[in-house]
Design an enzyme around this catalytic site. Structure first.
Site, PDB file in Angstrom:
ATOM      1  N   ASN A   9      -5.152   2.411   7.097  1.00  0.00           N
ATOM      2  CA  ASN A   9      -6.008   3.458   6.230  1.00  0.00           C
ATOM      3  C   ASN A   9      -6.086   2.430   5.077  1.00  0.00           C
ATOM      4  O   ASN A   9      -5.128   2.467   4.152  1.00  0.00           O
ATOM      5  CB  ASN A   9      -5.229   4.856   5.926  1.00  0.00           C
ATOM      6  CG  ASN A   9      -6.133   5.430   4.971  1.00  0.00           C
ATOM      7  OD1 ASN A   9      -7.205   5.049   4.468  1.00  0.00           O
ATOM      8  ND2 ASN A   9      -5.559   6.229   4.485  1.00  0.00           N
ATOM      9  N   LYS A  11      -8.111   2.679   2.442  1.00  0.00           N
ATOM     10  CA  LYS A  11      -8.245   3.610   1.482  1.00  0.00           C
ATOM     11  C   LYS A  11      -9.485   2.813   0.626  1.00  0.00           C
ATOM     12  O   LYS A  11     -10.479   2.473   1.099  1.00  0.00           O
ATOM     13  CB  LYS A  11      -7.129   3.694   0.549  1.00  0.00           C
ATOM     14  CG  LYS A  11      -5.897   4.530   1.219  1.00  0.00           C
ATOM     15  CD  LYS A  11      -4.886   4.923   0.524  1.00  0.00           C
ATOM     16  CE  LYS A  11      -3.641   5.421   1.402  1.00  0.00           C
ATOM     17  NZ  LYS A  11      -2.607   5.951   0.581  1.00  0.00           N
ATOM     18  N   HIS A  94      -6.482  13.949   4.831  1.00  0.00           N
ATOM     19  CA  HIS A  94      -5.476  13.176   3.933  1.00  0.00           C
ATOM     20  C   HIS A  94      -4.935  13.862   2.761  1.00  0.00           C
ATOM     21  O   HIS A  94      -5.737  14.625   2.261  1.00  0.00           O
ATOM     22  CB  HIS A  94      -5.954  11.720   3.869  1.00  0.00           C
ATOM     23  CG  HIS A  94      -5.174  10.730   3.315  1.00  0.00           C
ATOM     24  ND1 HIS A  94      -4.579  10.663   1.910  1.00  0.00           N
ATOM     25  CD2 HIS A  94      -4.268   9.838   3.971  1.00  0.00           C
ATOM     26  CE1 HIS A  94      -3.786   9.833   2.126  1.00  0.00           C
ATOM     27  NE2 HIS A  94      -3.556   9.286   3.191  1.00  0.00           N
ATOM     28  N   GLU A  96      -4.581  12.673   0.063  1.00  0.00           N
ATOM     29  CA  GLU A  96      -5.241  12.496  -1.239  1.00  0.00           C
ATOM     30  C   GLU A  96      -6.602  13.108  -1.236  1.00  0.00           C
ATOM     31  O   GLU A  96      -7.234  13.609  -2.387  1.00  0.00           O
ATOM     32  CB  GLU A  96      -5.762  10.738  -1.505  1.00  0.00           C
ATOM     33  CG  GLU A  96      -4.444  10.031  -1.686  1.00  0.00           C
ATOM     34  CD  GLU A  96      -4.182   8.446  -1.084  1.00  0.00           C
ATOM     35  OE1 GLU A  96      -5.368   8.102  -0.631  1.00  0.00           O
ATOM     36  OE2 GLU A  96      -3.255   8.169  -0.799  1.00  0.00           O
ATOM     37  N   GLU A 166       2.369  12.992   7.228  1.00  0.00           N
ATOM     38  CA  GLU A 166       2.569  12.375   6.022  1.00  0.00           C
ATOM     39  C   GLU A 166       3.029  12.971   4.882  1.00  0.00           C
ATOM     40  O   GLU A 166       2.445  13.729   4.194  1.00  0.00           O
ATOM     41  CB  GLU A 166       1.288  11.788   5.684  1.00  0.00           C
ATOM     42  CG  GLU A 166       0.594  11.046   6.684  1.00  0.00           C
ATOM     43  CD  GLU A 166      -0.591   9.836   6.091  1.00  0.00           C
ATOM     44  OE1 GLU A 166      -0.275   8.559   6.415  1.00  0.00           O
ATOM     45  OE2 GLU A 166      -1.398  10.097   5.400  1.00  0.00           O
ATOM     46  N   GLY A 172       2.596   5.796  -0.716  1.00  0.00           N
ATOM     47  CA  GLY A 172       2.309   4.921  -1.759  1.00  0.00           C
ATOM     48  C   GLY A 172       3.662   4.906  -2.919  1.00  0.00           C
ATOM     49  O   GLY A 172       3.321   4.217  -3.843  1.00  0.00           O
ATOM     50  N   SER A 212       4.495   5.047   3.150  1.00  0.00           N
ATOM     51  CA  SER A 212       5.339   3.856   2.774  1.00  0.00           C
ATOM     52  C   SER A 212       5.872   3.242   4.227  1.00  0.00           C
ATOM     53  O   SER A 212       7.243   2.514   3.977  1.00  0.00           O
ATOM     54  CB  SER A 212       6.385   4.157   1.847  1.00  0.00           C
ATOM     55  OG  SER A 212       5.792   4.564   0.953  1.00  0.00           O
ATOM     56  N   GLY A 234      -0.900   0.895   2.271  1.00  0.00           N
ATOM     57  CA  GLY A 234      -0.458  -0.162   1.610  1.00  0.00           C
ATOM     58  C   GLY A 234      -0.332  -1.621   2.651  1.00  0.00           C
ATOM     59  O   GLY A 234      -0.979  -2.550   2.476  1.00  0.00           O
TER      60      GLY A 234
HETATM   61  P1  PGA Z   1       1.174   4.404   2.422  1.00  0.00           P
HETATM   62  O1  PGA Z   1      -0.243   5.405   2.592  1.00  0.00           O
HETATM   63  O2  PGA Z   1       1.542   3.623   3.461  1.00  0.00           O
HETATM   64  O3  PGA Z   1       0.683   3.195   1.411  1.00  0.00           O
HETATM   65  O4  PGA Z   1       2.197   5.307   1.724  1.00  0.00           O
HETATM   66  C1  PGA Z   1      -0.079   5.916   3.953  1.00  0.00           C
HETATM   67  C2  PGA Z   1      -1.308   6.676   3.885  1.00  0.00           C
HETATM   68  O5  PGA Z   1      -1.886   7.080   2.883  1.00  0.00           O
HETATM   69  O6  PGA Z   1      -1.957   6.876   5.002  1.00  0.00           O
END
Ligand code: PGA
Length: 251
Positions: A9, A11, A94, A96, A166, A172, A212, A234
């Site tokens: 992803n 983002k 998601h 976010e 998640e 993140g 993460s 990330g």
């Molecule tokens: P992250 O994001 O690996 O940066 O923690 C995962 C995600 O939001 O899908």
């Protein structure tokens, strides 16, 4: 055996040329990979990435879609427009979107049903906040998000649904759920699918872990019985961190 499914992803990162370059690197790095792969660039970069990954083993994903097919929805992107660009999978719910943009389960369910109706695969993201975990409510939150997210979805349609667990506190932040904590939620969610649908549906559904995920923790997470891959944020932005996760193969 469920197929291991690793998704990146991206983002709101990268320009068109940067996205195309990363896609080119990933095509080369993953061409012999035996897992299922997806990259989800920004809407503006879908066409550029589509041209690079066409005919390869990497699927094209979008990070969201509108809840209506078309109409007066300023700033939204329709499933029809995504289909036209060659998108195969849509990430929905998601954290976010849920927390920064206030998407609720009813809206996510509407989007999910629309996407399935148009033949997309959907990755439905679920996961609890830190305070919910600390209050012992992780399973309850995941149950609500799963059941309400999938309301009205038939068992046949469920074949095109992937769930991504998640935990919001792990996204993140560099904090990962322990493989045991993640496995417990994955097993719980699989049990929910068995209850709502059937044991066969539960055995089949792919449940990714996200939050993460990095090259040094991916293997122990994905080695767990109910963790069938990863949704990577990330670490998906660079080939040197995404490829080692994506090429993991021990099941
Ligand atoms: P992250 O994001 O690996 O940066 O923690 C995962 C995600 O939001 O899908």
């Amino acid at each position: 055996m469920r197929q291991c499914y690793i998704a990146g992803n991206w983002k709101m990162h990268k320009t068109r040329p940067q996205s195309a370059d990363l896609a080119k690197e990933l095509v080369a790095a993953l061409k012999d990979g035996s897992n299922k792969y997806l990259v989800a660039p920004s809407f503006t970069n879908l066409e550029a990435v589509a041209a690079v990954i066409k005919g390869t083993n990497i699927r094209l994903g979008a990070q969201n879609c509108a809840c209506e097919e078309e109409g007066a929805h300023t700033g939204e992107v329709s499933v029809l427009q995504l289909k036209d660009l060659g998108v195969q999978t849509i990430i929905l719910g998601h954290s976010e979107r849920r927390h920064s943009y206030k998407e609720d389960d009813a809206l996510i369910n509407k989007k999910l049903k629309l996407a399935l109706k148009h033949g997309f695969e959907v990755i439905l993201c679920i996961g609890e906040l830190l305070e919910e975990r600390e209050a012992g409510k992780a399973n309850a939150v995941c149950e609500t998000q799963t059941v309400q997210g999938l309301a009205g979805v038939s068992e046949a349609e469920l074949a095109n649904v992937v769930i991504a667990y998640e935990p919001v506190w792990a996204i993140g932040t560099g904090k990962t759920a322990t493989p045991e904590d993640a496995e417990a939620v994955h097993a719980f969610v699989r049990g929910l699918i068995a209850k709502q649908y059937s044991q066969a549906a539960a055995d089949k559904i792919v449940i990714q872990y996200g939050g993460s995920v990095k090259p040094d923790n991916a293997a122990e997470l994905m080695a767990k019985e109910n963790i069938d891959g990863a949704l990577v944020g990330g670490a998906s932005l660079k080939t040197e961190t995404f490829a080692p996760i994506a090429k993991w193969n021990a099941k």
